[in-house]
Scaffold this motif. Structure first.
Motif, PDB file in Angstrom:
ATOM      1  N   VAL A  35     -24.131  12.414  16.797  1.00  0.00           N
ATOM      2  CA  VAL A  35     -23.548  12.674  15.478  1.00  0.00           C
ATOM      3  C   VAL A  35     -24.240  11.838  14.412  1.00  0.00           C
ATOM      4  CG1 VAL A  35     -21.466  12.447  14.085  1.00  0.00           C
ATOM      5  CG2 VAL A  35     -21.311  13.369  16.401  1.00  0.00           C
ATOM      6  N   ALA A  36     -24.442  10.545  14.693  1.00  0.00           N
ATOM      7  CA  ALA A  36     -25.061   9.658  13.701  1.00  0.00           C
ATOM      8  C   ALA A  36     -26.473  10.115  13.360  1.00  0.00           C
ATOM      9  CB  ALA A  36     -25.088   8.219  14.228  1.00  0.00           C
ATOM     10  N   ARG A  37     -27.225  10.554  14.364  1.00  0.00           N
ATOM     11  CA  ARG A  37     -28.615  10.948  14.112  1.00  0.00           C
ATOM     12  C   ARG A  37     -28.703  12.314  13.437  1.00  0.00           C
ATOM     13  NH1 ARG A  37     -29.024   9.170  19.560  1.00  0.00           N
ATOM     14  NH2 ARG A  37     -29.554  11.319  20.163  1.00  0.00           N
ATOM     15  N   VAL A  38     -27.798  13.240  13.782  1.00  0.00           N
ATOM     16  CA  VAL A  38     -27.777  14.533  13.088  1.00  0.00           C
ATOM     17  C   VAL A  38     -27.473  14.317  11.605  1.00  0.00           C
ATOM     18  CG1 VAL A  38     -26.531  16.722  12.869  1.00  0.00           C
ATOM     19  CG2 VAL A  38     -27.200  15.889  15.132  1.00  0.00           C
ATOM     20  N   TYR A  39     -26.525  13.432  11.332  1.00  0.00           N
ATOM     21  CA  TYR A  39     -26.183  13.113   9.944  1.00  0.00           C
ATOM     22  C   TYR A  39     -27.385  12.523   9.222  1.00  0.00           C
ATOM     23  CZ  TYR A  39     -23.308  11.141   6.131  1.00  0.00           C
ATOM     24  OH  TYR A  39     -22.768  10.817   4.909  1.00  0.00           O
ATOM     25  N   ASP A  40     -28.132  11.651   9.900  1.00  0.00           N
ATOM     26  CA  ASP A  40     -29.339  11.078   9.320  1.00  0.00           C
ATOM     27  C   ASP A  40     -30.341  12.177   8.994  1.00  0.00           C
ATOM     28  OD1 ASP A  40     -31.286   8.664   8.917  1.00  0.00           O
ATOM     29  OD2 ASP A  40     -32.340   9.979  10.323  1.00  0.00           O
ATOM     30  N   ALA A  41     -30.491  13.148   9.891  1.00  0.00           N
ATOM     31  CA  ALA A  41     -31.436  14.242   9.655  1.00  0.00           C
ATOM     32  C   ALA A  41     -31.008  15.097   8.473  1.00  0.00           C
ATOM     33  CB  ALA A  41     -31.564  15.094  10.914  1.00  0.00           C
ATOM     34  N   ILE A  42     -29.704  15.378   8.361  1.00  0.00           N
ATOM     35  CA  ILE A  42     -29.213  16.170   7.234  1.00  0.00           C
ATOM     36  C   ILE A  42     -29.451  15.430   5.925  1.00  0.00           C
ATOM     37  CG2 ILE A  42     -27.134  17.105   6.143  1.00  0.00           C
ATOM     38  CD1 ILE A  42     -26.099  17.771   8.943  1.00  0.00           C
ATOM     39  N   LEU A  43     -29.291  14.119   5.941  1.00  0.00           N
ATOM     40  CA  LEU A  43     -29.530  13.317   4.737  1.00  0.00           C
ATOM     41  C   LEU A  43     -31.000  13.264   4.350  1.00  0.00           C
ATOM     42  CD1 LEU A  43     -27.124  10.290   5.282  1.00  0.00           C
ATOM     43  CD2 LEU A  43     -27.118  11.816   3.312  1.00  0.00           C
TER      44      LEU A  43
END
Length: 294
Positions: A35-43
């Motif tokens: 979840v944390a890394r997907v959020y980083d990618a979206i950002l």
């Protein structure tokens, strides 16, 4: 830093290799999304793996302004932390904090009080690696790898006990966290467990996806099928998470409307976004006492 982390010797985030798989901690399956890394990618960050980028791309296809929504969530973090700091809060517990990015909790808090203390908690060990690199010489900030669903464990961690005084008001952050808990995880009970450990005058800050739009429901299906989590909820349910606190104006609203720095004029800038947020104050009185909204 432990030898198990394969990171550049300088320890700075700007020095990570372009392919993040090169600095993945040993024992971590880089084919499993986070979840944390997907959020980083979206950002638009760079601290994620190929599998995270695939999900981020799908999320932005399902909701083309998903990146705007992620940035709105970061922006409301800054406004909320600033509000709490202006109310005298000088210690923060940031649950499900994710990977470090611009305008982190400790940066905003220390603009108002250089002595502010912050503990970040996340279950992704890569968050710990980055936190250690960024905060190696910062004695007023800690990063803890733990499951936020276990409030008793989190609150008893030495890093929390050493840095935060729970007999004094704390700013508790649960931003974009509770929608990754299933109903059987009892998110309302979890918020209550944390809230009852807080001193009067503390704040509870929550943002959460709403199920009010077709785009939101499509994104929920995507998250559940790829990440195994992502339970979007009604406004009424999200508001119920604040039970036992005094709502701070303007209550639970779409993120651009939560105490904006400038008037919101362009509604199309967040059309289709479904994230709601709010802030509640733990009322004066005996710790742990439940105060109903009614």
């Amino acid at each position: 830093m432990s030898d198990e982390w394969r990171v550049p010797s300088s320890g700075g985030v700007d020095d990570w290799p372009e392919e993040p798989e090169a600095w993945a901690p040993t024992g971590i399956d880089v084919g499993v999304p986070s979840v944390a890394r997907v959020y980083d990618a979206i950002l638009g960050g760079k601290d994620h793996f190929a599998v995270d980028r695939v999900i981020a791309d799908k999320a932005m296809a399902a909701m083309p302004n998903a990146r705007v929504g992620a940035r709105l969530n970061r922006a409301v973090l800054e406004r909320g932390v600033r509000y709490m700091a202006e109310c005298g809060i000088d210690q923060f517990l940031d649950l499900g904090s994710g990977l470090p990015t611009v305008r982190n909790t400790h940066e905003v808090a220390r603009e108002h009080n250089p002595e502010a203390r912050v503990v970040y908690v996340d279950n992704d060990p890569i968050v710990l690696a980055h936190g250690r690199a960024l905060l190696a010489e910062n004695d007023r900030t800690r990063v803890v790898t733990a499951d936020v669903r276990d409030a008793r464990d989190v609150l008893s961690r030495p890093e929390v006990a050493e840095l935060l005084d729970l007999e004094r008001p704390v700013g508790l952050l649960l931003l974009a966290v509770l929608h990754h808990l299933a109903d059987e995880d009892d998110p309302a009970g979890l918020v209550r467990a944390y809230r009852e450990a807080l001193a009067p005058g503390s704040f509870v800050f929550i943002t959460h996806f709403s199920d009010a739009t077709p785009e939101g429901r499509e994104l929920e299906r995507l998250f559940l099928s790829t990440l195994g989590s992502g339970r979007f909820r009604s406004r009424e349910t999200i508001e119920s998470f604040f039970e036992g606190t005094e709502p701070v104006e303007p209550g639970v609203v779409f993120l651009p409307h939560w105490r904006p720095d400038t008037p919101v004029r362009d509604e199309s800038a967040y059309a289709g976004l479904t994230m709601l947020g709010g802030l509640g104050r733990v009322p004066d009185g005996r710790r742990g006492r439940a105060h109903s909204r009614s």
